[in-house]
Motif scaffolding. Structure first.
Motif, PDB file in Angstrom:
ATOM      1  N   GLN A   6      -3.070  -9.175   8.927  1.00 24.50           N
ATOM      2  CA  GLN A   6      -3.228  -7.724   9.070  1.00 24.50           C
ATOM      3  C   GLN A   6      -2.748  -6.994   7.821  1.00 24.50           C
ATOM      4  OE1 GLN A   6      -0.908  -7.399  12.659  1.00 24.50           O
ATOM      5  NE2 GLN A   6      -2.719  -7.316  13.988  1.00 24.50           N
ATOM      6  N   GLU A   7      -1.649  -7.459   7.245  1.00 25.69           N
ATOM      7  CA  GLU A   7      -1.145  -6.852   6.012  1.00 25.69           C
ATOM      8  C   GLU A   7      -2.128  -7.029   4.868  1.00 25.69           C
ATOM      9  OE1 GLU A   7       1.617  -4.973   5.144  1.00 25.69           O
ATOM     10  OE2 GLU A   7       1.617  -4.735   7.311  1.00 25.69           O
ATOM     11  N   PHE A   8      -2.754  -8.204   4.806  1.00 29.55           N
ATOM     12  CA  PHE A   8      -3.749  -8.441   3.763  1.00 29.55           C
ATOM     13  C   PHE A   8      -4.927  -7.471   3.897  1.00 29.55           C
ATOM     14  CE2 PHE A   8      -7.779 -10.414   2.515  1.00 29.55           C
ATOM     15  CZ  PHE A   8      -7.544 -10.624   1.163  1.00 29.55           C
ATOM     16  N   LEU A   9      -5.439  -7.330   5.108  1.00 27.30           N
ATOM     17  CA  LEU A   9      -6.583  -6.434   5.320  1.00 27.30           C
ATOM     18  C   LEU A   9      -6.210  -4.987   5.009  1.00 27.30           C
ATOM     19  CD1 LEU A   9      -8.057  -7.919   8.624  1.00 27.30           C
ATOM     20  CD2 LEU A   9      -9.022  -8.090   6.319  1.00 27.30           C
ATOM     21  N   ARG A  10      -5.013  -4.590   5.393  1.00 22.14           N
ATOM     22  CA  ARG A  10      -4.580  -3.220   5.116  1.00 22.14           C
ATOM     23  C   ARG A  10      -4.455  -2.973   3.614  1.00 22.14           C
ATOM     24  NH1 ARG A  10      -0.312  -0.765   3.503  1.00 22.14           N
ATOM     25  NH2 ARG A  10       0.823  -2.733   3.350  1.00 22.14           N
ATOM     26  N   SER A  11      -3.772  -3.873   2.926  1.00 21.92           N
ATOM     27  CA  SER A  11      -3.576  -3.713   1.486  1.00 21.92           C
ATOM     28  C   SER A  11      -4.889  -3.815   0.735  1.00 21.92           C
ATOM     29  CB  SER A  11      -2.598  -4.771   0.981  1.00 21.92           C
ATOM     30  OG  SER A  11      -2.373  -4.623  -0.404  1.00 21.92           O
ATOM     31  N   ALA A  12      -5.743  -4.750   1.140  1.00 22.96           N
ATOM     32  CA  ALA A  12      -7.033  -4.919   0.470  1.00 22.96           C
ATOM     33  C   ALA A  12      -7.893  -3.670   0.609  1.00 22.96           C
ATOM     34  CB  ALA A  12      -7.762  -6.135   1.035  1.00 22.96           C
ATOM     35  N   ALA A  13      -7.856  -3.038   1.783  1.00 21.88           N
ATOM     36  CA  ALA A  13      -8.635  -1.817   1.988  1.00 21.88           C
ATOM     37  C   ALA A  13      -8.140  -0.697   1.072  1.00 21.88           C
ATOM     38  CB  ALA A  13      -8.555  -1.386   3.440  1.00 21.88           C
ATOM     39  N   ILE A  14      -6.830  -0.594   0.912  1.00 21.30           N
ATOM     40  CA  ILE A  14      -6.263   0.454   0.059  1.00 21.30           C
ATOM     41  C   ILE A  14      -6.594   0.197  -1.401  1.00 21.30           C
ATOM     42  CG2 ILE A  14      -4.098   1.457  -0.771  1.00 21.30           C
ATOM     43  CD1 ILE A  14      -2.940   0.926   2.030  1.00 21.30           C
ATOM     44  N   LYS A  15      -6.367  -1.026  -1.860  1.00 21.70           N
ATOM     45  CA  LYS A  15      -6.563  -1.337  -3.275  1.00 21.70           C
ATOM     46  C   LYS A  15      -8.033  -1.309  -3.671  1.00 21.70           C
ATOM     47  CE  LYS A  15      -2.353  -1.768  -4.581  1.00 21.70           C
ATOM     48  NZ  LYS A  15      -1.768  -0.756  -5.487  1.00 21.70           N
ATOM     49  N   SER A  16      -8.916  -1.766  -2.810  1.00 29.68           N
ATOM     50  CA  SER A  16     -10.334  -1.776  -3.165  1.00 29.68           C
ATOM     51  C   SER A  16     -10.906  -0.368  -3.260  1.00 29.68           C
ATOM     52  CB  SER A  16     -11.130  -2.595  -2.149  1.00 29.68           C
ATOM     53  OG  SER A  16     -11.002  -2.048  -0.844  1.00 29.68           O
ATOM     54  N   ALA A  17     -10.259   0.587  -2.595  1.00 24.29           N
ATOM     55  CA  ALA A  17     -10.711   1.983  -2.681  1.00 24.29           C
ATOM     56  C   ALA A  17     -10.021   2.760  -3.793  1.00 24.29           C
ATOM     57  CB  ALA A  17     -10.461   2.678  -1.338  1.00 24.29           C
ATOM     58  N   LEU A  19      -9.838   3.476  -7.291  1.00 23.12           N
ATOM     59  CA  LEU A  19     -10.663   3.277  -8.482  1.00 23.12           C
ATOM     60  C   LEU A  19      -9.821   3.177  -9.746  1.00 23.12           C
ATOM     61  CD1 LEU A  19     -13.685   5.631  -7.728  1.00 23.12           C
ATOM     62  CD2 LEU A  19     -13.409   3.205  -7.216  1.00 23.12           C
ATOM     63  N   GLY A  20      -8.701   3.894  -9.798  1.00 23.65           N
ATOM     64  CA  GLY A  20      -7.821   3.803 -10.960  1.00 23.65           C
ATOM     65  C   GLY A  20      -7.235   2.412 -11.101  1.00 23.65           C
ATOM     66  N   HIS A  21      -6.776   1.851  -9.990  1.00 23.41           N
ATOM     67  CA  HIS A  21      -6.237   0.491  -9.989  1.00 23.41           C
ATOM     68  C   HIS A  21      -7.303  -0.501 -10.421  1.00 23.41           C
ATOM     69  CE1 HIS A  21      -5.558  -3.372  -7.833  1.00 23.41           C
ATOM     70  NE2 HIS A  21      -4.339  -3.231  -8.315  1.00 23.41           N
ATOM     71  N   ARG A  22      -8.488  -0.380  -9.880  1.00 26.21           N
ATOM     72  CA  ARG A  22      -9.561  -1.301 -10.225  1.00 26.21           C
ATOM     73  C   ARG A  22      -9.952  -1.175 -11.687  1.00 26.21           C
ATOM     74  NH1 ARG A  22     -13.982  -0.820  -5.466  1.00 26.21           N
ATOM     75  NH2 ARG A  22     -15.219  -1.833  -7.088  1.00 26.21           N
ATOM     76  N   ARG A  23      -9.881   0.024 -12.233  1.00 23.57           N
ATOM     77  CA  ARG A  23     -10.207   0.224 -13.648  1.00 23.57           C
ATOM     78  C   ARG A  23      -9.184  -0.484 -14.543  1.00 23.57           C
ATOM     79  NH1 ARG A  23      -9.632   5.285 -13.671  1.00 23.57           N
ATOM     80  NH2 ARG A  23     -11.636   5.654 -12.656  1.00 23.57           N
TER      81      ARG A  23
END
Length: 470
Positions: A6-17, A19-23
């Protein structure tokens, strides 16, 4: 309390959205890819190098008992100590008791994922020891009270401006975010630790069996300072790091450098075989090697997956993984992230706890293609998925769903019927305006994506019209 899945899914949803982090991550990985591409010409045959390295590690892992005992014998001949730690707790206890017995108050650490695995820093800090990470990236995440983000670049997720702000808060005297200036600030602080530390702790990239020496690879020189200035040097390493011969390093060192950061060879490659002798001007008075098992022997007993122990921790699989690029290293919630972590952690940390990681993959195979020791990573992800389904208690709804799916897939007519029913149901949902509602079976997708258009005819129908047959 939430589960790791559950923690993985929560964190993954936040990080994938984000855009600054992904950049930021994309910038770091783009630089890595350009460096690797430039370094390719240094190998006449990269695939031959991969194959030879695979053979070296296969020989070592499949004769692990012999080579580890040979390594231990050579170290002891030089006056060193070797401790076999079956568990993380064994390793922590040995090092903590050694520090207490020798009156150690300050420790300098070189970058080591194994010490992260056993959570060594917190153990030493609890008994009043000051622990300083001396790798720049590790120092940054330590100051932020974070785990490393990436196997090779622990602070990949941070910009220069964020690092400058952090250093200003912790140290002061930061005038700009110029990299050379930030390095100078870190060097100023770390020099105090180097010259006051009684113990230096490093990992070991490789254990050279025939010479009884550990091989350290760094790009900052901190490994040499941390292992030679304090009076005690402790090297903590997994048992799988052994290699048969000194001559193997002639291939291993340049291959590791290219796969990890696109270099011809790392800036500092160091061999250490024991404490300082009477004829040597520097070096530690005591040399200890902690050989950590912590689940590795159990993985070794699995002939199907033991080649996971070939890993040299270069991080190449993380850099090419489309999932890692989107969700980032911290989302995994493990010491080892990305494809290798998703394969390894169910063995080291328990299948029940970490089985979800093996499903966090597109199975594109990019990790396998990038691995310099040719570990079949994406197939091992499938092996872990299979093991998870077989060995753990699954929800009744999941078991029923898979049985229904299997029944449908085993019959041509049943497959066609199920496809027709699904198409009618999706059209009804759209016609009734139930899209994105709780009644929409595609809601996990349509919450963040546009619903795909439903074609008028199925693929089977089009094939039959154009090619004939069933």
């Amino acid at each position: 309390m939430s589960t790791p899945a559950q923690e993985f899914l929560r964190s993954a949803a936040i990080k994938s959205a984000d855009l600054g982090h992904r950049r930021t991550i994309r910038t770091g990985i783009d630089h890595y890819e350009m460096a690797v591409e430039r370094s390719g010409a240094r190998f006449l045959d990269w695939e031959a190098a991969r194959q030879r390295l695979h053979e070296i590690k296969w020989e070592a892992v499949n004769h692990l008992d012999r080579y580890l005992l040979e390594f231990e014998t050579r170290v002891k001949e030089r006056g060193g100590h070797v401790y076999w730690a079956e568990t993380a707790e064994d390793a922590r206890r040995y090092i903590a008791e050694l520090a207490a017995a020798r009156g150690v108050r300050t420790v300098v650490k070189s970058k080591s994922m194994v010490t992260e695995e056993i959570d060594l820093t917190h153990t030493l800090e609890k008994q009043g020891v000051n622990v300083f990470e001396t790798d720049l990236g590790e120092l940054i995440v330590q100051l932020r009270n974070e785990p490393p983000y990436h196997l090779m670049t622990p602070a990949m997720h941070l910009t220069r401006a964020e690092i400058a702000k952090l250093f200003q808060e912790k140290y002061g005297g930061v005038e700009s975010d110029d990299p050379q200036h930030l390095v100078a600030v870190a060097r100023r602080e770390l020099r105090k630790a180097f010259f006051s530390a009684e113990m230096g702790i490093t990992g070991a990239n490789f254990l050279v069996a025939d010479e009884g020496m550990i091989a350290l690879t760094t790009n900052e020189g901190n490994g040499r300072l941390g292992s030679s200035l304090p009076r005690i040097h402790v090297a903590v390493t997994g048992i799988e790091k052994v290699i048969p011969r000194m001559q193997d390093l002639a291939l291993i060192w340049p291959t590791l450098a290219r796969a990890a950061v696109g270099q011809s060879v790392a800036c500092y490659n160091t061999l250490i075989g024991g404490p300082r002798t009477a004829s040597e001007p520097d070096g530690p008075e005591e040399f200890h090697v902690v050989l950590l098992d912590n689940g590795r022997s159990e993985l070794l007993s699995d002939a199907e997956q033991r080649d996971v122990l070939h890993c040299i921790r270069c991080g190449a699989c993380l850099n090419v993984c489309p999932v890692f690029r989107k969700v980032g290293g911290h989302s995994y919630g493990t010491v080892y992230g990305g494809p290798i972590g998703s394969v390894l952690m169910p063995h080291l940390g328990g299948l029940e706890k970490y089985q979800h990681l093996s499903f966090a993959s597109s199975l594109c195979g990019a990790c396998t293609n990038a691995c310099p020791v040719k570990i079949d990573l994406h197939h091992h992800l499938l092996h872990n998925r299979r093991n998870a389904v077989r060995s753990t208690q699954r929800a009744a709804s999941e078991r029923l769903g898979f049985r229904l799916w299997r029944w449908v897939m085993m019959g041509d007519g049943r497959f066609a019927l199920a496809g027709g029913i699904a198409r009618l149901a999706l059209r009804a949902i759209q016609a009734l305006g139930l899209g994105r509602s709780r009644l929409d079976p595609m809601r996990p997708w349509t919450q963040v994506h546009a619903a795909p258009a439903i074609p008028k005819k199925s693929f089977r129908a089009l094939w039959k019209e154009q090619r004939g047959g069933g």
